[in-house]
Design an enzyme around this catalytic site. Sequence first.
Site, short mmCIF file in Angstrom:
data_model
loop_
_atom_site.label_atom_id
_atom_site.label_comp_id
_atom_site.label_asym_id
_atom_site.label_seq_id
_atom_site.Cartn_x
_atom_site.Cartn_y
_atom_site.Cartn_z
N CYS A 16 47.44 49.25 57.57
CA CYS A 16 46.57 50.36 57.16
C CYS A 16 45.37 50.37 58.10
CB CYS A 16 46.18 50.25 55.68
SG CYS A 16 45.33 48.73 55.22
N ARG A 31 45.24 48.00 51.91
CA ARG A 31 46.34 48.83 51.45
C ARG A 31 47.68 48.32 51.97
NH1 ARG A 31 43.50 54.33 53.39
NH2 ARG A 31 42.76 52.84 54.96
#
Length: 284
Positions: A238, A243
Amino acid sequence: MGSYAHPEMVVTTDWLADHLEDPSIRIIEVSSLGELTYPDGHIPGAVHWPWRESLWDQKMREFVLPSDFAQSLSRSGVSPETTIIFYSDRCQFGTYALWTCLLRGHTHVKVLDGSRTRWVQDGLPMTTEVPRITPGNYPIRAPNETWRISRDGVLAGLGNPDRVILDGRTPEEYKGLRVKPEPGFDHGAERKGHIPGAKHLFYDELVNEDETWRPVEELRKAYEARGATPDKDIVTYCRLSHRATFLWFTAYFLLGYPRVRSYDGSWTEWGSMVGMPIENPSLS
């Protein structure tokens, strides 16, 4: 309805509410906003770990060193037998802490499904009281790099049909319109775009509105739609890898994919390195 491959890695709010006094667990809140959430209210008994100060080395772009992490666990009253329950004000910071914990050799870890969002929504107790912790003496453990891949490893695998790279950022980041999510000043890398060949899977597609994971059938469908099947070598990334670890956790522990690694340098590294190939659809 199917079940997760490793349901023991996730605890529900009901389970945690029933185990707040359990001496075998340590609840840790990993704050994405430093000091802004924990003092205003946290799960009773939870220790506070601001993510950057707790999980990164303070001098170089690297995760906390094994010796420093052992000290942090000791201060938090964690022994090698303690099971840590991670949660955060944003679900991906819980999986980020869990991933780092495994990297540094502590394997008794779980995450709270729905994190702080579901806990508050369920009307469960919060407190401003900081727990009194008896420090321990946690031993330094050898790092475990099983679930980590470097930029060189990612670069070497570009174009490999056996590998699927998953980008967990917002559509705007993936398309090369921004470097970081809105709102605020756009910063974090010298270039916009994504790693060549990467498939977009925004982490938000994997959760419900209360930040609990979606049913396993929906998760599997989301991964397979990107060509990420159990037989593939999966790499997640990410911007800073928070994430990315959420995608990694979902694939490895919930879907049972055997080969999943997180590229922790992610876009802040790749998008700033000289000579790294980039795809930017916004420039087409």
